[in-house]
Design a protein around this motif. Structure first.
Motif, mmCIF file in Angstrom:
data_model
loop_
_atom_site.group_PDB
_atom_site.id
_atom_site.type_symbol
_atom_site.label_atom_id
_atom_site.label_comp_id
_atom_site.label_asym_id
_atom_site.label_seq_id
_atom_site.Cartn_x
_atom_site.Cartn_y
_atom_site.Cartn_z
ATOM 1 N N ILE A 1 0.749 -1.245 0.113
ATOM 2 C CA ILE A 1 -0.234 0.104 -0.033
ATOM 3 C C ILE A 1 0.866 1.076 0.213
ATOM 4 O O ILE A 1 0.538 2.234 -0.826
ATOM 5 C CB ILE A 1 -0.913 0.148 1.121
ATOM 6 C CG1 ILE A 1 -2.071 -1.243 1.012
ATOM 7 C CG2 ILE A 1 -1.552 1.293 1.478
ATOM 8 C CD1 ILE A 1 -2.830 -1.074 -0.116
ATOM 9 N N TYR A 2 1.893 1.106 0.556
ATOM 10 C CA TYR A 2 2.763 2.449 0.686
ATOM 11 C C TYR A 2 3.373 2.635 -0.784
ATOM 12 O O TYR A 2 3.356 3.934 -1.300
ATOM 13 C CB TYR A 2 4.191 2.052 1.410
ATOM 14 C CG TYR A 2 5.081 3.270 1.695
ATOM 15 C CD1 TYR A 2 4.898 4.364 2.405
ATOM 16 C CD2 TYR A 2 6.124 3.464 0.816
ATOM 17 C CE1 TYR A 2 5.788 5.598 2.589
ATOM 18 C CE2 TYR A 2 6.960 4.506 0.455
ATOM 19 C CZ TYR A 2 6.657 5.678 1.532
ATOM 20 O OH TYR A 2 7.557 6.818 1.501
ATOM 21 N N SER A 3 3.685 1.716 -1.462
ATOM 22 C CA SER A 3 4.297 1.939 -2.724
ATOM 23 C C SER A 3 3.048 2.382 -3.580
ATOM 24 O O SER A 3 3.007 3.472 -4.380
ATOM 25 C CB SER A 3 4.530 0.454 -3.380
ATOM 26 O OG SER A 3 5.577 -0.130 -2.709
ATOM 27 N N LEU A 4 1.741 1.851 -3.604
ATOM 28 C CA LEU A 4 0.557 2.491 -4.323
ATOM 29 C C LEU A 4 0.385 3.907 -3.975
ATOM 30 O O LEU A 4 0.210 4.673 -4.901
ATOM 31 C CB LEU A 4 -0.585 1.534 -3.799
ATOM 32 C CG LEU A 4 -1.907 1.989 -4.503
ATOM 33 C CD1 LEU A 4 -1.927 1.903 -6.080
ATOM 34 C CD2 LEU A 4 -3.183 1.317 -3.889
ATOM 35 N N GLY A 5 0.682 4.547 -2.810
ATOM 36 C CA GLY A 5 0.508 5.801 -2.433
ATOM 37 C C GLY A 5 1.387 6.453 -3.269
ATOM 38 O O GLY A 5 1.135 7.685 -3.783
ATOM 39 N N MET A 6 2.734 5.966 -3.350
ATOM 40 C CA MET A 6 3.701 6.778 -4.267
ATOM 41 C C MET A 6 3.331 6.916 -5.570
ATOM 42 O O MET A 6 3.552 7.729 -6.295
ATOM 43 C CB MET A 6 5.252 5.869 -4.029
ATOM 44 C CG MET A 6 5.787 6.439 -2.644
ATOM 45 S SD MET A 6 5.516 8.255 -2.432
ATOM 46 C CE MET A 6 7.080 8.441 -1.627
ATOM 47 N N VAL A 7 2.770 5.610 -5.978
ATOM 48 C CA VAL A 7 2.399 5.655 -7.528
ATOM 49 C C VAL A 7 1.037 6.733 -7.623
ATOM 50 O O VAL A 7 1.132 7.588 -8.815
ATOM 51 C CB VAL A 7 1.978 4.342 -7.959
ATOM 52 C CG1 VAL A 7 1.177 4.383 -9.297
ATOM 53 C CG2 VAL A 7 2.812 3.319 -8.078
ATOM 54 N N LEU A 8 0.214 6.781 -6.688
ATOM 55 C CA LEU A 8 -0.946 7.735 -6.786
ATOM 56 C C LEU A 8 0.017 9.193 -6.821
ATOM 57 O O LEU A 8 -0.873 9.980 -7.732
ATOM 58 C CB LEU A 8 -1.833 7.477 -5.668
ATOM 59 C CG LEU A 8 -2.804 6.119 -5.790
ATOM 60 C CD1 LEU A 8 -3.525 5.851 -4.414
ATOM 61 C CD2 LEU A 8 -3.637 6.086 -7.014
ATOM 62 N N TRP A 9 0.707 9.277 -5.961
ATOM 63 C CA TRP A 9 1.212 10.790 -5.935
ATOM 64 C C TRP A 9 1.923 11.047 -7.166
ATOM 65 O O TRP A 9 1.844 12.056 -7.771
ATOM 66 C CB TRP A 9 2.429 10.867 -4.916
ATOM 67 C CG TRP A 9 2.823 12.182 -4.963
ATOM 68 C CD1 TRP A 9 2.649 13.183 -3.911
ATOM 69 C CD2 TRP A 9 4.237 12.449 -5.386
ATOM 70 N NE1 TRP A 9 3.488 14.214 -4.424
ATOM 71 C CE2 TRP A 9 4.485 13.663 -5.086
ATOM 72 C CE3 TRP A 9 5.076 11.832 -6.066
ATOM 73 C CZ2 TRP A 9 5.933 14.453 -5.571
ATOM 74 C CZ3 TRP A 9 5.938 12.538 -6.622
ATOM 75 C CH2 TRP A 9 6.625 13.572 -6.459
ATOM 76 N N ALA A 10 2.593 10.209 -7.871
ATOM 77 C CA ALA A 10 3.151 10.405 -9.060
ATOM 78 C C ALA A 10 2.375 10.685 -10.240
ATOM 79 O O ALA A 10 2.648 11.577 -10.992
ATOM 80 C CB ALA A 10 4.219 9.178 -9.510
ATOM 81 N N LEU A 11 1.097 10.194 -10.206
ATOM 82 C CA LEU A 11 0.079 10.498 -11.121
ATOM 83 C C LEU A 11 -0.390 11.807 -11.286
ATOM 84 O O LEU A 11 -0.426 12.313 -12.280
ATOM 85 C CB LEU A 11 -1.055 9.373 -10.822
ATOM 86 C CG LEU A 11 -0.905 7.937 -11.401
ATOM 87 C CD1 LEU A 11 -2.134 7.211 -10.830
ATOM 88 C CD2 LEU A 11 -0.620 7.922 -12.672
ATOM 89 N N THR A 12 -0.225 12.380 -10.048
ATOM 90 C CA THR A 12 -0.646 13.882 -9.946
ATOM 91 C C THR A 12 0.309 14.857 -10.298
ATOM 92 O O THR A 12 0.426 16.101 -10.254
ATOM 93 C CB THR A 12 -1.708 14.103 -8.879
ATOM 94 O OG1 THR A 12 -1.015 13.905 -7.675
ATOM 95 C CG2 THR A 12 -2.942 13.524 -8.883
ATOM 96 N N SER A 13 1.647 14.246 -9.719
ATOM 97 C CA SER A 13 2.774 15.229 -9.607
ATOM 98 C C SER A 13 3.529 15.367 -11.037
ATOM 99 O O SER A 13 4.118 16.219 -11.374
ATOM 100 C CB SER A 13 3.851 14.790 -8.751
ATOM 101 O OG SER A 13 4.338 13.581 -9.008
ATOM 102 N N GLY A 14 3.230 14.218 -11.788
ATOM 103 C CA GLY A 14 4.090 14.144 -13.213
ATOM 104 C C GLY A 14 5.399 14.131 -13.115
ATOM 105 O O GLY A 14 6.253 14.150 -13.949
ATOM 106 N N THR A 15 6.195 13.591 -11.936
ATOM 107 C CA THR A 15 7.375 13.167 -11.586
ATOM 108 C C THR A 15 7.511 12.009 -11.001
ATOM 109 O O THR A 15 6.467 11.495 -10.290
ATOM 110 C CB THR A 15 8.224 14.180 -10.819
ATOM 111 O OG1 THR A 15 7.744 14.518 -9.477
ATOM 112 C CG2 THR A 15 7.994 15.511 -11.662
#
Length: 113
Positions: free
Chosen positions: A35-49
């Motif tokens: 789930i931690y990794s998923l949170g990082m993926v979700l963050w990356a989707l909106t940050s573009g980096t």
């Protein structure tokens, strides 16, 4: 679940939960670990980096040890921020389940359509 106390985790530190660095002796690989990794993926989707872009692996691990996470990018819906930040809890048992995340994403989607 693996009870091997010599278990090591390999991968990109930005996607590895802080428990691997904070409490390696208590680390359990399981759903909450991912789930931690998923949170990082979700963050990356909106940050573009990529998470912690430009930092060395040692600096990323230091951020985990200091319980520092990525910064919220402007324009991100507040409810979406709550979802990915809940995934970043230092203690895995405090992270939501995948089902809880899916429910929240569906609620968010219905408000955006």
């Amino acid at each position: 679940m693996n009870d091997d106390t010599s278990l090591s985790v390999e991968g990109r530190p930005a996607y590895i939960g802080p428990e691997c660095y904070l409490h390696p002796d208590k680390m359990i690989i399981g759903d909450k670990f991912d789930i931690y990794s998923l949170g990082m993926v979700l963050w990356a989707l909106t940050s573009g980096t990529s998470p912690f872009q430009g930092l060395s692996e040692d600096d990323i691990i230091s951020n985990h040890l200091r319980r520092q996470s990525e910064k919220v990018k402007g324009g991100t819906p507040v409810d979406y921020i709550k979802i990915y930040q809940s995934c970043w809890q230092s203690e895995p048992e405090k992270r939501p389940s995948l089902n809880e995340i899916l429910i929240e994403l569906k609620k968010l989607r219905s408000t955006l359509i």
